[in-house]
Write a protein that holds these residues in place. Sequence first.
Motif, PDB file in Angstrom:
ATOM      1  N   TRP A  17      -4.007  22.727   6.325  1.00 40.89           N
ATOM      2  CA  TRP A  17      -4.028  21.400   6.934  1.00 40.89           C
ATOM      3  C   TRP A  17      -4.929  20.419   6.185  1.00 40.89           C
ATOM      4  CZ3 TRP A  17      -0.857  19.283  10.325  1.00 40.89           C
ATOM      5  CH2 TRP A  17      -0.061  20.129  11.110  1.00 40.89           C
ATOM      6  N   LEU A  18      -5.690  20.912   5.211  1.00 41.30           N
ATOM      7  CA  LEU A  18      -6.628  20.029   4.507  1.00 41.30           C
ATOM      8  C   LEU A  18      -5.896  18.934   3.734  1.00 41.30           C
ATOM      9  CD1 LEU A  18      -9.299  22.559   3.181  1.00 41.30           C
ATOM     10  CD2 LEU A  18      -9.519  20.930   5.071  1.00 41.30           C
ATOM     11  N   ALA A  19      -4.875  19.334   2.964  1.00 41.48           N
ATOM     12  CA  ALA A  19      -4.138  18.348   2.162  1.00 41.48           C
ATOM     13  C   ALA A  19      -3.404  17.327   3.043  1.00 41.48           C
ATOM     14  CB  ALA A  19      -3.165  19.053   1.225  1.00 41.48           C
ATOM     15  N   PRO A  20      -2.652  17.758   4.071  1.00 43.33           N
ATOM     16  CA  PRO A  20      -2.010  16.765   4.945  1.00 43.33           C
ATOM     17  C   PRO A  20      -3.001  15.824   5.614  1.00 43.33           C
ATOM     18  CG  PRO A  20      -1.017  18.903   5.280  1.00 43.33           C
ATOM     19  CD  PRO A  20      -2.209  19.132   4.405  1.00 43.33           C
ATOM     20  N   ALA A  21      -4.161  16.367   6.058  1.00 45.41           N
ATOM     21  CA  ALA A  21      -5.167  15.511   6.692  1.00 45.41           C
ATOM     22  C   ALA A  21      -5.721  14.500   5.697  1.00 45.41           C
ATOM     23  CB  ALA A  21      -6.300  16.369   7.249  1.00 45.41           C
ATOM     24  N   GLY A  22      -5.961  14.958   4.467  1.00 45.55           N
ATOM     25  CA  GLY A  22      -6.445  14.034   3.439  1.00 45.55           C
ATOM     26  C   GLY A  22      -5.430  12.950   3.125  1.00 45.55           C
ATOM     27  N   LEU A  23      -4.158  13.336   3.041  1.00 43.48           N
ATOM     28  CA  LEU A  23      -3.104  12.346   2.788  1.00 43.48           C
ATOM     29  C   LEU A  23      -3.015  11.329   3.922  1.00 43.48           C
ATOM     30  CD1 LEU A  23      -0.266  14.667   1.418  1.00 43.48           C
ATOM     31  CD2 LEU A  23      -1.616  13.014   0.109  1.00 43.48           C
ATOM     32  N   LEU A  24      -3.164  11.818   5.150  1.00 44.40           N
ATOM     33  CA  LEU A  24      -3.105  10.913   6.296  1.00 44.40           C
ATOM     34  C   LEU A  24      -4.249   9.905   6.261  1.00 44.40           C
ATOM     35  CD1 LEU A  24      -1.727  10.158   8.965  1.00 44.40           C
ATOM     36  CD2 LEU A  24      -3.200  11.815  10.103  1.00 44.40           C
ATOM     37  N   LEU A  25      -5.455  10.379   5.991  1.00 47.23           N
ATOM     38  CA  LEU A  25      -6.613   9.479   5.920  1.00 47.23           C
ATOM     39  C   LEU A  25      -6.441   8.465   4.792  1.00 47.23           C
ATOM     40  CD1 LEU A  25      -9.564  11.967   6.521  1.00 47.23           C
ATOM     41  CD2 LEU A  25      -8.736  10.195   8.083  1.00 47.23           C
ATOM     42  N   LEU A  26      -5.982   8.932   3.641  1.00 48.12           N
ATOM     43  CA  LEU A  26      -5.770   8.022   2.517  1.00 48.12           C
ATOM     44  C   LEU A  26      -4.714   6.970   2.856  1.00 48.12           C
ATOM     45  CD1 LEU A  26      -6.383   7.346  -0.475  1.00 48.12           C
ATOM     46  CD2 LEU A  26      -4.559   8.957  -1.098  1.00 48.12           C
ATOM     47  N   GLY A  27      -3.636   7.403   3.491  1.00 46.70           N
ATOM     48  CA  GLY A  27      -2.555   6.482   3.813  1.00 46.70           C
ATOM     49  C   GLY A  27      -2.923   5.442   4.849  1.00 46.70           C
ATOM     50  N   MET A  28      -3.965   5.704   5.630  1.00 43.23           N
ATOM     51  CA  MET A  28      -4.369   4.736   6.643  1.00 43.23           C
ATOM     52  C   MET A  28      -4.991   3.471   6.051  1.00 43.23           C
ATOM     53  SD  MET A  28      -3.380   5.688   9.595  1.00 43.23           S
ATOM     54  CE  MET A  28      -1.925   6.303   8.713  1.00 43.23           C
ATOM     55  N   LEU A  29      -5.450   3.525   4.803  1.00 40.17           N
ATOM     56  CA  LEU A  29      -6.052   2.338   4.188  1.00 40.17           C
ATOM     57  C   LEU A  29      -5.052   1.181   4.109  1.00 40.17           C
ATOM     58  CD1 LEU A  29      -8.168   3.988   1.328  1.00 40.17           C
ATOM     59  CD2 LEU A  29      -8.994   3.052   3.504  1.00 40.17           C
ATOM     60  N   ALA A 161       7.968  14.985  -2.956  1.00 38.56           N
ATOM     61  CA  ALA A 161       6.532  14.881  -3.223  1.00 38.56           C
ATOM     62  C   ALA A 161       6.258  13.781  -4.241  1.00 38.56           C
ATOM     63  CB  ALA A 161       6.002  16.219  -3.724  1.00 38.56           C
ATOM     64  N   ARG A 162       7.114  13.689  -5.254  1.00 40.16           N
ATOM     65  CA  ARG A 162       6.949  12.622  -6.254  1.00 40.16           C
ATOM     66  C   ARG A 162       7.149  11.252  -5.607  1.00 40.16           C
ATOM     67  NH1 ARG A 162      10.463  16.518  -9.446  1.00 40.16           N
ATOM     68  NH2 ARG A 162       8.969  17.667 -10.737  1.00 40.16           N
ATOM     69  N   GLY A 163       8.187  11.126  -4.806  1.00 36.47           N
ATOM     70  CA  GLY A 163       8.426   9.846  -4.138  1.00 36.47           C
ATOM     71  C   GLY A 163       7.295   9.465  -3.207  1.00 36.47           C
ATOM     72  N   TYR A 164       6.773  10.451  -2.477  1.00 37.14           N
ATOM     73  CA  TYR A 164       5.663  10.168  -1.566  1.00 37.14           C
ATOM     74  C   TYR A 164       4.414   9.780  -2.341  1.00 37.14           C
ATOM     75  CZ  TYR A 164       2.511  10.550   2.382  1.00 37.14           C
ATOM     76  OH  TYR A 164       1.588  10.261   3.362  1.00 37.14           O
ATOM     77  N   ALA A 165       4.171  10.437  -3.471  1.00 32.53           N
ATOM     78  CA  ALA A 165       2.999  10.113  -4.291  1.00 32.53           C
ATOM     79  C   ALA A 165       3.048   8.675  -4.767  1.00 32.53           C
ATOM     80  CB  ALA A 165       2.921  11.070  -5.477  1.00 32.53           C
ATOM     81  N   ILE A 166       4.218   8.228  -5.194  1.00 35.24           N
ATOM     82  CA  ILE A 166       4.349   6.835  -5.631  1.00 35.24           C
ATOM     83  C   ILE A 166       4.158   5.892  -4.454  1.00 35.24           C
ATOM     84  CG2 ILE A 166       5.888   5.124  -6.668  1.00 35.24           C
ATOM     85  CD1 ILE A 166       7.238   7.449  -8.167  1.00 35.24           C
ATOM     86  N   GLY A 167       4.749   6.251  -3.313  1.00 29.18           N
ATOM     87  CA  GLY A 167       4.614   5.403  -2.127  1.00 29.18           C
ATOM     88  C   GLY A 167       3.186   5.265  -1.658  1.00 29.18           C
ATOM     89  N   LEU A 168       2.366   6.282  -1.939  1.00 32.20           N
ATOM     90  CA  LEU A 168       0.964   6.251  -1.537  1.00 32.20           C
ATOM     91  C   LEU A 168       0.094   5.559  -2.585  1.00 32.20           C
ATOM     92  CD1 LEU A 168      -0.150   7.397   1.121  1.00 32.20           C
ATOM     93  CD2 LEU A 168      -1.040   9.343  -0.160  1.00 32.20           C
ATOM     94  N   GLY A 169       0.737   4.981  -3.585  1.00 39.80           N
ATOM     95  CA  GLY A 169      -0.013   4.327  -4.654  1.00 39.80           C
ATOM     96  C   GLY A 169      -0.898   3.192  -4.167  1.00 39.80           C
ATOM     97  N   ALA A 170      -0.451   2.452  -3.166  1.00 41.29           N
ATOM     98  CA  ALA A 170      -1.251   1.325  -2.670  1.00 41.29           C
ATOM     99  C   ALA A 170      -2.602   1.785  -2.145  1.00 41.29           C
ATOM    100  CB  ALA A 170      -0.482   0.588  -1.573  1.00 41.29           C
ATOM    101  N   ALA A 171      -2.634   2.964  -1.526  1.00 34.42           N
ATOM    102  CA  ALA A 171      -3.896   3.488  -0.994  1.00 34.42           C
ATOM    103  C   ALA A 171      -4.853   3.837  -2.124  1.00 34.42           C
ATOM    104  CB  ALA A 171      -3.627   4.719  -0.136  1.00 34.42           C
ATOM    105  N   THR A 172      -4.339   4.522  -3.138  1.00 34.79           N
ATOM    106  CA  THR A 172      -5.181   4.881  -4.286  1.00 34.79           C
ATOM    107  C   THR A 172      -5.652   3.626  -5.011  1.00 34.79           C
ATOM    108  OG1 THR A 172      -3.902   6.921  -4.513  1.00 34.79           O
ATOM    109  CG2 THR A 172      -5.281   6.298  -6.372  1.00 34.79           C
ATOM    110  N   GLN A 173      -4.798   2.629  -5.100  1.00 32.26           N
ATOM    111  CA  GLN A 173      -5.189   1.377  -5.754  1.00 32.26           C
ATOM    112  C   GLN A 173      -6.352   0.715  -5.024  1.00 32.26           C
ATOM    113  OE1 GLN A 173      -1.423  -0.624  -5.692  1.00 32.26           O
ATOM    114  NE2 GLN A 173      -0.544   0.780  -7.202  1.00 32.26           N
ATOM    115  N   MET A 174      -6.317   0.726  -3.708  1.00 24.63           N
ATOM    116  CA  MET A 174      -7.409   0.134  -2.940  1.00 24.63           C
ATOM    117  C   MET A 174      -8.729   0.839  -3.245  1.00 24.63           C
ATOM    118  SD  MET A 174      -5.524  -0.544   0.743  1.00 24.63           S
ATOM    119  CE  MET A 174      -6.974  -1.319   1.497  1.00 24.63           C
TER     120      MET A 174
END
Length: 238
Positions: A17-29, A161-174
């Motif tokens: 659950w660590l990775a999904p929880a981390g992705l969720l927190l990152l995506g909330m930005l 996973a690749r598509g989701y990684a790109i979609g989460l790009g805005a969070a990493t950019q922030m």
Amino acid sequence: MMSVTARSQTSAGSAGWLAPAGLLLLGMLPVIAGAFRLEQLSGISDGMPANARFAPMPLPLVLHIVSATAFAALGPLQFAAGFRRRWPAWHRVAGRLLVGCGLLVALTGLWMTLFYAPPDGTGVLLFVSRIVFGSAMLVSIVIGLAVILRRDVQGHRAWMARGYAIGLGAATQMLVLMVAEIVAGRPNELTHDSLTALSWVINLAVAEWAIRRRRAPRRRMTKRSTAQLTASFSGEHP
């Protein structure tokens, strides 16, 4: 007393659950930022300054924010193996919703890049990066859908996973831009655009690492099974 096997299964389940929880927190930005933008567009609040770029046609932005919110909130559960096994029906229903949301995120992102005025302080590099990665997200999701229709589960997981990684790009950019501004001050146009593109590259690199890491144990198991089968035919014992 809990057995060693039970403790190891519990630890593995918690780690899963660590990775999904981390992705969720990152995506909330970006989700939080998007909520403030929706409030501003609806006139409920002026917590976020108005942006003249969106005034002539706010609908693509609204669709982008709403679909990206669902994409960021539901996506992490798709990567929780234990949850998938326990609730397969949820995985299928949420997966269909996420495919639609992901396609909408990519298409509205491309539309806004092509038809909205460029953001202040950005240049050609950001424009090209958004076209390239937005198109890559679109293609990844389409391929992910196509391969699961052929019952290729591993290929489906990899492409989604690749598509989701790109979609989460805005969070990493922030995060990346915030750290860069803290360390070196407000970035200029080239630095800003380069860090934005780098954020997508980082996400894709992490996704590829995770895909290969997941495949590695299966390769080892396949090689071991092949060796055992060969040994059995030759009369040897592994």
